[in-house]
Design an enzyme around this catalytic site. Structure first.
Site, PDB file in Angstrom:
ATOM      1  N   ARG A 111      56.632  67.710  47.547  1.00  0.00           N
ATOM      2  CA  ARG A 111      56.392  68.551  48.580  1.00  0.00           C
ATOM      3  C   ARG A 111      57.233  69.614  48.178  1.00  0.00           C
ATOM      4  NH1 ARG A 111      56.210  67.430  54.846  1.00  0.00           N
ATOM      5  NH2 ARG A 111      58.586  67.432  54.544  1.00  0.00           N
ATOM      6  N   THR A 115      56.901  75.724  50.722  1.00  0.00           N
ATOM      7  CA  THR A 115      55.491  75.900  51.316  1.00  0.00           C
ATOM      8  C   THR A 115      55.164  74.294  52.122  1.00  0.00           C
ATOM      9  OG1 THR A 115      54.670  74.847  49.320  1.00  0.00           O
ATOM     10  CG2 THR A 115      54.920  77.417  49.239  1.00  0.00           C
ATOM     11  N   ASP A 209      64.300  61.337  55.459  1.00  0.00           N
ATOM     12  CA  ASP A 209      63.438  61.488  54.043  1.00  0.00           C
ATOM     13  C   ASP A 209      63.532  60.302  53.307  1.00  0.00           C
ATOM     14  OD1 ASP A 209      63.317  61.724  51.148  1.00  0.00           O
ATOM     15  OD2 ASP A 209      63.471  63.938  51.559  1.00  0.00           O
ATOM     16  N   ASP A 212      64.823  59.804  49.638  1.00  0.00           N
ATOM     17  CA  ASP A 212      66.137  59.626  49.392  1.00  0.00           C
ATOM     18  C   ASP A 212      67.007  58.448  50.065  1.00  0.00           C
ATOM     19  OD1 ASP A 212      66.478  62.058  48.448  1.00  0.00           O
ATOM     20  OD2 ASP A 212      66.661  63.299  50.161  1.00  0.00           O
TER      21      ASP A 212
HETATM   22  C1  PRP Z   1      57.273  62.499  51.001  1.00  0.00           C
HETATM   23  C2  PRP Z   1      56.636  61.354  51.521  1.00  0.00           C
HETATM   24  C3  PRP Z   1      55.300  61.801  51.079  1.00  0.00           C
HETATM   25  C4  PRP Z   1      55.290  63.144  51.620  1.00  0.00           C
HETATM   26  C5  PRP Z   1      54.796  63.303  53.084  1.00  0.00           C
HETATM   27  O1  PRP Z   1      57.625  62.820  49.628  1.00  0.00           O
HETATM   28  O2  PRP Z   1      56.950  60.306  50.881  1.00  0.00           O
HETATM   29  O3  PRP Z   1      54.803  61.793  49.791  1.00  0.00           O
HETATM   30  O4  PRP Z   1      56.784  63.472  51.666  1.00  0.00           O
HETATM   31  O5  PRP Z   1      54.619  64.561  53.315  1.00  0.00           O
HETATM   32  P1  PRP Z   1      53.395  65.383  53.616  1.00  0.00           P
HETATM   33  O6  PRP Z   1      52.260  64.492  54.296  1.00  0.00           O
HETATM   34  O7  PRP Z   1      53.739  66.569  54.449  1.00  0.00           O
HETATM   35  O8  PRP Z   1      52.649  65.557  52.217  1.00  0.00           O
HETATM   36  P2  PRP Z   1      58.553  63.963  49.122  1.00  0.00           P
HETATM   37  O9  PRP Z   1      57.604  65.198  49.003  1.00  0.00           O
HETATM   38  O10 PRP Z   1      59.732  63.918  49.938  1.00  0.00           O
HETATM   39  O11 PRP Z   1      58.866  63.266  47.743  1.00  0.00           O
HETATM   40  P3  PRP Z   1      59.848  61.897  47.291  1.00  0.00           P
HETATM   41  O12 PRP Z   1      59.033  60.834  47.772  1.00  0.00           O
HETATM   42  O13 PRP Z   1      59.849  62.394  46.054  1.00  0.00           O
HETATM   43  O14 PRP Z   1      61.091  62.065  48.160  1.00  0.00           O
HETATM   44  N1  URA Z   2      58.817  63.216  53.942  1.00  0.00           N
HETATM   45  C1  URA Z   2      59.693  62.367  54.453  1.00  0.00           C
HETATM   46  O1  URA Z   2      60.208  61.623  53.685  1.00  0.00           O
HETATM   47  N2  URA Z   2      60.135  62.427  55.790  1.00  0.00           N
HETATM   48  C2  URA Z   2      59.295  63.176  56.593  1.00  0.00           C
HETATM   49  O2  URA Z   2      59.636  62.961  57.889  1.00  0.00           O
HETATM   50  C3  URA Z   2      58.341  63.839  56.279  1.00  0.00           C
HETATM   51  C4  URA Z   2      57.914  63.886  54.771  1.00  0.00           C
END
Ligand code: PRP
Ligand code: URA
Length: 218
Positions: A111, A115, A209, A212
């Site tokens: 994400r 945005t 997160d 993380d």
């Molecule tokens: C997180 C999560 C989803 C996304 C959800 O990933 O694992 O993929 O956010 O958010 P959304 O419904 O608003 O799209 P992130 O973008 O943090 O990436 P990561 O898994 O690499 O930490």
């Molecule tokens: N991605 C995450 O990992 N946590 C949230 O709460 C939203 C998006």
């Protein structure tokens, strides 16, 4: 498993007491990465049970130490597990323990911090994905942008909507609505529907997160 009034009948909440107990441990900010990963794996396995409930069986003969009897085996379902990177990776092992013959595809999305829109960086699927039951896995359904993009990638590879299931651990109402608007034929499995998104599009109360916490990167 419960349908929640007000949402699509295609949203299944896993309300089993074991699931809810583990989810509480997962939410706790004091839970470290090792236990967090174990809990994600266990919850994914529970969800895998529910998401394969519709699989069909066929009769076969089996000889027990006592006698011969008619019993049942799975009727030729092939499965693809598709984690959304990174956090979705944490759910793969639990489902593979349930379905060892499943193939694993990957969708790399993150994400954008400003945005909150998903940005694609990797996509690799099993060659015959269009013949398989597809389980998309990602712990968090927040705005729903990532899940919707994943659904569209998979549909573009010829998988009918009825064979795509989305398995998340926590869903926000906003994310469910986005997925339903993208395609109301997709079934969503979640352990909880939380309250809302904050100004950074994090789920409230959520668990923070997920990526993380799984990988210990913050
Ligand atoms: C997180 C999560 C989803 C996304 C959800 O990933 O694992 O993929 O956010 O958010 P959304 O419904 O608003 O799209 P992130 O973008 O943090 O990436 P990561 O898994 O690499 O930490
Ligand atoms: N991605 C995450 O990992 N946590 C949230 O709460 C939203 C998006």
């Amino acid at each position: 498993m419960a349908n929640i009034p007000g949402f699509s009948k295609n949203v299944m909440v896993i309300d089993h007491p074991m699931v809810q107990h583990k989810l509480t441990l997962l939410r706790d900010k004091e839970t470290g990465s090792k236990q967090f990963r174990e809990l994600i794996k266990e919850l994914a396995m529970f969800e895998g049970y529910e998401a394969t409930r519709h699989f069909q069986l066929e009769p076969t003969q089996v000889t027990t130490p006592i006698c011969q009897t008619t019993a049942y085996t799975l009727k030729g379902r092939k499965v693809a597990i598709v984690p959304i990177l990174r956090a979705g990776l944490g759910m793969v092992e639990g489902i593979l323990e349930l379905i060892p013959a499943a193939r694993v595809g990957h969708i790399g999305l993150y994400r954008d911090h400003e945005t909150h829109l998903p940005v694609e960086y990797y996509c690799k699927f099993p060659e015959d994905i269009e013949t398989r039951e597809v389980l998309i896995v990602d712990p968090m359904l927040a705005t729903g942008g990532s899940a919707s993009a994943a659904i569209e990638f998979i549909k573009a590879r010829g998988v009918p909507s009825e064979r795509i299931r989305l398995l998340v651990i926590i869903a926000a109402p906003e994310g469910i609505q986005t997925v339903v608007d993208t395609d109301p034929r997709i079934t969503i499995y979640t352990c909880a529907i939380d309250d809302h998104l904050d100004e950074s599009a994090y789920i409230v109360p959520g668990l923070g997160d997920a990526g993380d916490r799984i990988f210990g990167t913050k």
